[in-house]
Design a protein around this motif. Structure first.
Motif, PDB file in Angstrom:
ATOM      1  N   HIS A 194       0.824  -1.202   0.000  1.00  0.00           N
ATOM      2  CA  HIS A 194       0.000   0.000   0.000  1.00  0.00           C
ATOM      3  C   HIS A 194       0.863   1.261   0.000  1.00  0.00           C
ATOM      4  CE1 HIS A 194      -3.603   2.399   0.708  1.00  0.00           C
ATOM      5  NE2 HIS A 194      -2.914   3.069   1.601  1.00  0.00           N
ATOM      6  N   ARG A 197       2.174   1.845  -3.488  1.00  0.00           N
ATOM      7  CA  ARG A 197       1.108   2.344  -4.365  1.00  0.00           C
ATOM      8  C   ARG A 197       0.793   3.804  -4.089  1.00  0.00           C
ATOM      9  NH1 ARG A 197      -3.047  -2.858  -4.096  1.00  0.00           N
ATOM     10  NH2 ARG A 197      -1.899  -4.183  -5.572  1.00  0.00           N
ATOM     11  N   ALA A 198       1.032   4.232  -2.851  1.00  0.00           N
ATOM     12  CA  ALA A 198       0.778   5.635  -2.493  1.00  0.00           C
ATOM     13  C   ALA A 198       1.920   6.558  -2.904  1.00  0.00           C
ATOM     14  CB  ALA A 198       0.534   5.751  -0.989  1.00  0.00           C
ATOM     15  N   ARG A 223       2.772   9.060   3.576  1.00  0.00           N
ATOM     16  CA  ARG A 223       2.371   7.851   2.861  1.00  0.00           C
ATOM     17  C   ARG A 223       2.631   6.614   3.720  1.00  0.00           C
ATOM     18  NH1 ARG A 223       6.181   9.753  -1.936  1.00  0.00           N
ATOM     19  NH2 ARG A 223       7.387  10.054  -0.014  1.00  0.00           N
TER      20      ARG A 223
END
Length: 318
Positions: A194, A197-198, A223
């Motif tokens: 995650h 992806r951020a 993030r």
């Protein structure tokens, strides 16, 4: 004295544990996880042989085996996801047949996360509580219960597998076949994925791991902070739901992700206040695990000792 084995995808460990839960001797071998079932079994035998050097086996009163799962404690078999050659492997029979084991010792099998629950209840952060959820948050998410002061492994030994509770009906598909499982949000793998992806990236030359994300979160990277907050929210939802069903008093969190400390536990406690809203669960405590790498061994010894092991079948009433 009790003998204990802890079998995982990375290592196979063995120990001799005394009646107070102290590890007296410990041995370890790398797990040949991608090799044959026979090679795996020989490595287990080698660990038992190494333990035999340190004791007179006539003084060993029992043996416990903690294994990556799924396990089937009724059949004595294991099918670890990360050991492909072991599918329905008769681990208890394999260990029982080792010539060094005294006649009459019956190995007790339990899942690795259930063993951690036994250890934390006997010697760790759950000591003194009768109703406990213990979670191991690492590459995956596992768990185990102590209910009414006794370990509750369930009929097959897999009770407490909280990583596959769904916290989002339309969430991402999980390898188990469901959607929105806790593991897909809260595991170390999910945290790193995650964050990437951020837009977060690890330092040059390093792999994107949950530990690296935790370092970035401590430095204020939003993030990275967001990835841990997302993990904490999923954990809080699962813990609160479990506590509502079973009235557990404390949730103990161990595993590699828990090593992030306040990066995980601060948002986890905050989210838990929102999810655990009913009065009878509002006092639920969340604690970091007290035992480190030997928790599986200590828990296996606890099961062999019968310290907290509940029976699989309750007697009929009436």
């Amino acid at each position: 004295m009790y003998a204990a084995l802890d079998i995982g995808g990375t290592k196979i460990a063995g120990a001799l544990v005394d009646d107070a839960g102290s590890v007296l001797h410990r041995v370890e071998r790398p797990t040949p996880a991608r090799e044959s079932a026979v090679r795996m079994a020989r490595t287990v035998d080698a660990v038992i042989d190494a333990l035999a050097v340190h004791c007179d086996w006539d003084g060993v009163r029992g043996m416990g085996i903690a294994s990556a799962g799924p396990v089937d404690t009724a059949a004595g078999t294991v099918s670890p996801v990360n050991i492909p050659s072991w599918r329905g492997f008769p681990l208890v029979d394999c260990v029982r047949a080792h010539p060094v084991l005294p006649v009459g010792i019956e190995p007790v099998l339990l899942g690795d996360a259930v063993a951690v629950a036994a250890a934390e209840h006997w010697r760790g952060a759950a000591r003194g509580f009768d109703n406990v959820l213990c979670m191991v948050v690492s590459t995956g998410v596992g768990g185990g219960f102590v209910l009414n002061g006794r370990l509750h492994p369930g009929p097959s030994g897999n009770a407490g597998h909280i990583g596959h509770i769904s916290v989002a009906f339309d969430g991402p598909p999980c390898a188990c076949g469901a959607r929105g499982c806790v593991e897909g949000y809260a595991s170390g793998t999910a945290i790193a994925r995650h964050a990437v992806r951020a837009g977060w990236a690890p330092p040059a030359g390093e792999e994107p791991t949950a530990a690296a994300v935790a370092v970035a979160a401590r430095a204020g990277d939003e993030r990275a902070v967001g990835a841990y907050d997302r993990s904490a929210r999923a954990l809080a939802a699962a813990i609160a739901g479990t506590a509502t069903l079973l009235e557990v008093e404390v949730a103990v969190i161990g595993g590699g992700v828990a090593q992030a400390g306040d990066v995980l536990f601060t948002p986890l406690r905050r989210h838990l206040r929102d999810f655990a809203a009913l009065g009878f669960v509002s006092g639920l405590q969340v604690r970091p695990a007290a035992l480190a790498g030997d928790a599986g061994l200590v828990g296996a010894a606890a099961a062999a000792r019968g310290h907290t092991l509940a029976p699989h079948r309750q007697p009929a009433v009436g």
